[in-house]
Every structure is written in C-alpha cells, then in structure tokens.
Enzyme design. Structure first.
Site, PDB file in Angstrom:
ATOM      1  N   ASP A 104     -62.272  22.622 -31.538  1.00  0.00           N
ATOM      2  CA  ASP A 104     -62.893  23.932 -31.298  1.00  0.00           C
ATOM      3  C   ASP A 104     -62.747  24.854 -32.497  1.00  0.00           C
ATOM      4  O   ASP A 104     -62.769  26.068 -32.351  1.00  0.00           O
ATOM      5  CB  ASP A 104     -62.286  24.585 -30.051  1.00  0.00           C
ATOM      6  CG  ASP A 104     -60.789  24.815 -30.198  1.00  0.00           C
ATOM      7  OD1 ASP A 104     -60.182  24.288 -31.156  1.00  0.00           O
ATOM      8  OD2 ASP A 104     -60.220  25.543 -29.362  1.00  0.00           O
ATOM      9  N   LYS A 155     -47.795  30.704 -30.901  1.00  0.00           N
ATOM     10  CA  LYS A 155     -48.147  31.922 -30.163  1.00  0.00           C
ATOM     11  C   LYS A 155     -46.992  32.933 -30.031  1.00  0.00           C
ATOM     12  O   LYS A 155     -46.573  33.293 -28.934  1.00  0.00           O
ATOM     13  CB  LYS A 155     -48.696  31.537 -28.785  1.00  0.00           C
ATOM     14  CG  LYS A 155     -49.936  30.640 -28.900  1.00  0.00           C
ATOM     15  CD  LYS A 155     -50.646  30.427 -27.588  1.00  0.00           C
ATOM     16  CE  LYS A 155     -51.946  29.677 -27.740  1.00  0.00           C
ATOM     17  NZ  LYS A 155     -51.904  28.360 -28.350  1.00  0.00           N
ATOM     18  N   ASP A 213     -61.583  29.916 -34.685  1.00  0.00           N
ATOM     19  CA  ASP A 213     -61.402  29.115 -33.479  1.00  0.00           C
ATOM     20  C   ASP A 213     -62.435  29.659 -32.501  1.00  0.00           C
ATOM     21  O   ASP A 213     -62.452  30.851 -32.206  1.00  0.00           O
ATOM     22  CB  ASP A 213     -59.971  29.314 -32.966  1.00  0.00           C
ATOM     23  CG  ASP A 213     -59.755  28.751 -31.561  1.00  0.00           C
ATOM     24  OD1 ASP A 213     -58.795  27.993 -31.364  1.00  0.00           O
ATOM     25  OD2 ASP A 213     -60.542  29.083 -30.645  1.00  0.00           O
TER      26      ASP A 213
HETATM   27  N1  GDD Z   1     -56.465  15.398 -25.119  1.00  0.00           N
HETATM   28  C1  GDD Z   1     -56.114  16.650 -24.863  1.00  0.00           C
HETATM   29  N2  GDD Z   1     -55.315  16.895 -23.760  1.00  0.00           N
HETATM   30  N3  GDD Z   1     -56.544  17.643 -25.662  1.00  0.00           N
HETATM   31  C2  GDD Z   1     -56.165  18.918 -25.366  1.00  0.00           C
HETATM   32  C3  GDD Z   1     -55.372  19.237 -24.249  1.00  0.00           C
HETATM   33  C4  GDD Z   1     -54.915  18.161 -23.401  1.00  0.00           C
HETATM   34  O1  GDD Z   1     -54.220  18.350 -22.398  1.00  0.00           O
HETATM   35  N4  GDD Z   1     -55.194  20.594 -24.230  1.00  0.00           N
HETATM   36  C5  GDD Z   1     -55.883  21.081 -25.288  1.00  0.00           C
HETATM   37  N5  GDD Z   1     -56.495  20.078 -25.963  1.00  0.00           N
HETATM   38  C6  GDD Z   1     -57.331  20.187 -27.172  1.00  0.00           C
HETATM   39  C7  GDD Z   1     -58.381  21.294 -27.093  1.00  0.00           C
HETATM   40  O2  GDD Z   1     -59.623  20.801 -26.676  1.00  0.00           O
HETATM   41  C8  GDD Z   1     -58.454  21.780 -28.538  1.00  0.00           C
HETATM   42  O3  GDD Z   1     -59.368  21.033 -29.305  1.00  0.00           O
HETATM   43  C9  GDD Z   1     -57.062  21.492 -29.084  1.00  0.00           C
HETATM   44  O4  GDD Z   1     -56.471  20.514 -28.226  1.00  0.00           O
HETATM   45  C10 GDD Z   1     -56.186  22.751 -29.113  1.00  0.00           C
HETATM   46  O5  GDD Z   1     -56.129  23.281 -27.789  1.00  0.00           O
HETATM   47  P1  GDD Z   1     -56.486  24.798 -27.484  1.00  0.00           P
HETATM   48  O6  GDD Z   1     -56.268  25.022 -26.045  1.00  0.00           O
HETATM   49  O7  GDD Z   1     -57.793  25.185 -28.074  1.00  0.00           O
HETATM   50  O8  GDD Z   1     -55.264  25.474 -28.254  1.00  0.00           O
HETATM   51  P2  GDD Z   1     -55.191  26.891 -28.969  1.00  0.00           P
HETATM   52  O9  GDD Z   1     -56.472  27.248 -29.613  1.00  0.00           O
HETATM   53  O10 GDD Z   1     -54.621  27.847 -27.997  1.00  0.00           O
HETATM   54  O11 GDD Z   1     -54.068  26.584 -30.108  1.00  0.00           O
HETATM   55  C11 GDD Z   1     -54.195  25.476 -30.982  1.00  0.00           C
HETATM   56  O12 GDD Z   1     -55.179  25.706 -31.982  1.00  0.00           O
HETATM   57  C12 GDD Z   1     -54.891  26.814 -32.869  1.00  0.00           C
HETATM   58  C13 GDD Z   1     -56.007  26.900 -33.887  1.00  0.00           C
HETATM   59  O13 GDD Z   1     -57.200  27.138 -33.254  1.00  0.00           O
HETATM   60  C14 GDD Z   1     -52.843  25.182 -31.636  1.00  0.00           C
HETATM   61  O14 GDD Z   1     -52.971  23.978 -32.354  1.00  0.00           O
HETATM   62  C15 GDD Z   1     -52.428  26.324 -32.570  1.00  0.00           C
HETATM   63  O15 GDD Z   1     -51.239  25.977 -33.265  1.00  0.00           O
HETATM   64  C16 GDD Z   1     -53.541  26.584 -33.584  1.00  0.00           C
HETATM   65  O16 GDD Z   1     -53.193  27.729 -34.390  1.00  0.00           O
HETATM   66 MG    MG Z   2     -58.407  26.574 -29.533  1.00  0.00          MG
END
Ligand code: GDD
Ligand code: MG
Length: 324
Positions: A104, A155, A213
């Site tokens: 994403d 976070k 993001d």
């Molecule tokens: N297979 C799988 N299973 N993928 C997952 C799961 C799960 O249970 N949960 C989330 N994901 C995938 C999401 O689709 C996304 O591509 C990625 O893992 C990160 O999850 P998000 O839910 O979008 O996390 P975020 O945006 O709050 O935080 C993450 O991304 C940030 C940057 O955009 C973390 O990696 C942060 O450290 C980072 O800064």
């Molecule tokens: Mg994300």
C-alpha cells in the site's frame, strides 16, 4: 532475488470500499495500488510471492487476469497472521537476500540499488526510509553513523519518536530473519522482530523523491497525485468529448462525454461521468456513475457507486453500490 509482498490486512481505514474490495486493487492513476508497488521491482526478480489473507481470491483472480512480468504465486492465510506471521507463512522459498514489500505504499526508488547497498553493508537488512512530518502512523528509525539504524519504534507517541525517518515499507533482508519469527501465531514484524535485529546491522536507505502510504482516503488521493505527477498514470490526457484539465486515467469502457474534469482522476472500467458533471481529485471504481450536473471532489467511489444528478459530494468514500 525473490520478493515477498504483504497483502493481508483488512484495509479498515478505507471502509466501506474495503468491505468488498481489497485496498490493493483500488486503482490509482489508472492502475491498482498493488501494481504500482510491483513496478518498483527490478526486471530480473525470479519470483514474487504474495502473502495474502483478506479477499485473497480477488487478488488471485486479478493477478491471473493481468499477469505481471514476473512469475507470481499466492500464499494465503486462513486467519490474519500480522506482517511477521505472513512472512513466516509465505516466505518458505525466499531467496537470500529477498525483497520485502508492503502493498500500500507508493515511491520513487531503485530497488536494485537498495539491494546492492545491502550487499555492501554486510548487515541483516536494509530498510528504505522516508522523511515525514507526522510519524505517528509509522515505524520510526533512530539513525547512527553510516545510516545504521540504532533504534526502531513502531507507531510511537510523537515525544517518543527518535527521528522523522520512517520505515517506507520497501526493504531487503537476509533470509535468516524468517528463522527469528515464531511460527503459528500472529506476529508484528515491525513491533516484535525488527527491534531484536538491530545488533546484527540494520541499515537505512533514505528516499529522496516521493513516498506515501495510500492506506487512508486522504493519503490515497495524495498518492494518486504523486503518481500522476511522476508520469505513472499514462499520459493522463482528457477523455474524448470532455473538457477542463487532466490528468485523467480512463479505464476500459469508461465514458465521460460532455463532462468536465479538474485533474487527478481515475475513471474505472465501465464507469460513467455524465454530461455537465464535474470530477476532480478522485477515484471512480468500476461501474461508478456520476450523473449529470453532479460535482465530485476528493472522493473515492466504490464499484457501481452512484452520485445523483445535481448533487455535490466532497471528501467522501462511498462503498460498492453506495449512493449520494
Ligand atoms: N499477509 C499479511 N497478513 N499481510 C498483512 C497483514 C496480515 O495479517 N496485516 C497487514 N498486512 C500487510 C498490509 O496489506 C500492508 O501491505 C502491510 O502488511 C503493512 O500493513 P499496514 O496495516 O498497512 O501497516 P501500517 O501502514 O500501519 O504500517 C506499516 O507500514 C508503514 C509504512 O506505510 C509498517 O510496516 C510501518 O513500520 C511502516 O512505517
Ligand atoms: Mg499501510
């Protein structure tokens, strides 16, 4: 090298659209979010493994209908395992090292160069970092000499954030990180595992152009603008018979005769913008309809959503078949 792409997660911040469509298939500048991420991979990548969960069958079907340039395989989770659990579940055949991509994020980066930098560093991983004002939704890195990551907090409260450099969600890891993830239960890679890897040498690679993001409506539309401005939305010319200004990405069978545009719009397959309607800074998914004389600004319209004649909607998200 192989690549592991994380595609689980419920996309809660993009509901109600994500009740029926996984966020990775929402089109930005004419192409699903997921494909903008895949586009960053070097051509010589051997295989891409998609770690899916929520709405895995839709991702599978889309990928089969629109094969990317690399061989792609899907490994699905019955229950969400978190980012680390997803890596453990799907990463069995990963190369050493491998690319790990969130699905994403949008960015301008040469991942081949990141892999080369990783090889030279001798460390366990190399994480691309983006500089942001508000670090609260992200994982934040403390940086030492040579951009070695000396601390990592997922976070944090603003006062606990060690810098403004955050995990951009595009990284390279030695295969052995997978051995550090406990099997059979949900694990957050960023919260539980990354802080324990720092003593083996984790390095930051600072992104210098753009990054975002796309996981919330506001950031999704900002991401679409960045992609268009980078020329990643095709030529973005105005659809035949419409007026105003581009860029506009029109998907197959979409129509917009007599409509006007204010730029930065995706009109999904078979979607219709009727004569006299105006659309700007929005994503209209497949089959969405903006009726005559309606105005749509800053919106995400789900599949077959409809904005009635003469209505003005701004900064709204309509789910599949929703009406305004
Ligand atoms: N297979 C799988 N299973 N993928 C997952 C799961 C799960 O249970 N949960 C989330 N994901 C995938 C999401 O689709 C996304 O591509 C990625 O893992 C990160 O999850 P998000 O839910 O979008 O996390 P975020 O945006 O709050 O935080 C993450 O991304 C940030 C940057 O955009 C973390 O990696 C942060 O450290 C980072 O800064
Ligand atoms: Mg994300």
């Amino acid at each position: 090298m192989k690549a592991l792409v994380l595609i689980g997660g419920f996309g809660t911040r993009l509901r109600p659209v994500t009740y029926t469509v996984p966020k990775q298939l929402i089109p930005l500048a004419g192409k699903p979010m997921l494909y903008h991420v895949l586009d960053l991979l070097p051509a010589e990548v051997e295989e891409v493994v998609l770690a899916t969960g929520y709405k895995s069958e839709q991702i599978d079907a889309y990928v089969r209908a629109h094969p990317p340039r690399w061989p792609v395989r899907t490994v699905s989770e019955a229950e969400p395992l978190g980012t680390g659990g997803g890596m453990k579940n799907a990463g069995g055949t990963m190369s050493d090292p491998f690319f790990l991509l969130n699905s994403d994020v949008i960015a301008a980066v040469d991942l081949g160069e990141v892999a080369r930098r990783h090889a030279r560093s001798g460390g366990i991983g190399t994480m691309t970092l983006a500089e942001v004002e508000d670090t609260r939704p992200y994982g934040v890195a403390a940086l030492g000499e040579g951009d070695r990551i000396t601390g990592f907090v997922e976070k944090p409260e603003p006062e606990a954030a060690p810098s403004h450099w955050i995990n951009a969600g595009l990284s390279v890891w030695r295969r052995e990180v997978l051995d550090r993830i406990p099997p059979g239960r949900p694990v957050s890679f960023e919260q539980e595992i990354v802080p324990k890897l720092l003593d083996q040498g984790l390095f930051g690679y600072r992104l210098s152009r753009y990054w975002d993001d796309a996981g919330t409506p506001e950031r999704l539309l900002r991401s679409q603008r960045l992609l268009f401005d980078d020329g990643r939305g095709g030529r973005g010319t105005l659809p035949a018979g419409s007026f105003g200004k581009g860029p506009v990405a029109l998907l197959k069978g979409a129509q917009a005769r007599g409509a006007s545009f204010g730029g930065y719009v995706t009109v999904g397959a078979e979607a219709v913008v009727e004569a006299g309607a105006h659309v700007e800074n929005s994503v209209l998914m497949d089959g969405a309809v903006v009726e005559r004389e309606a105005t749509v600004d800053g919106c995400l319209l789900g599949p077959r959503a409809r904005v009635r004649a003469g209505h003005r909607v701004s900064h709204q998200v309509l789910g599949e078949g929703g009406e305004a």
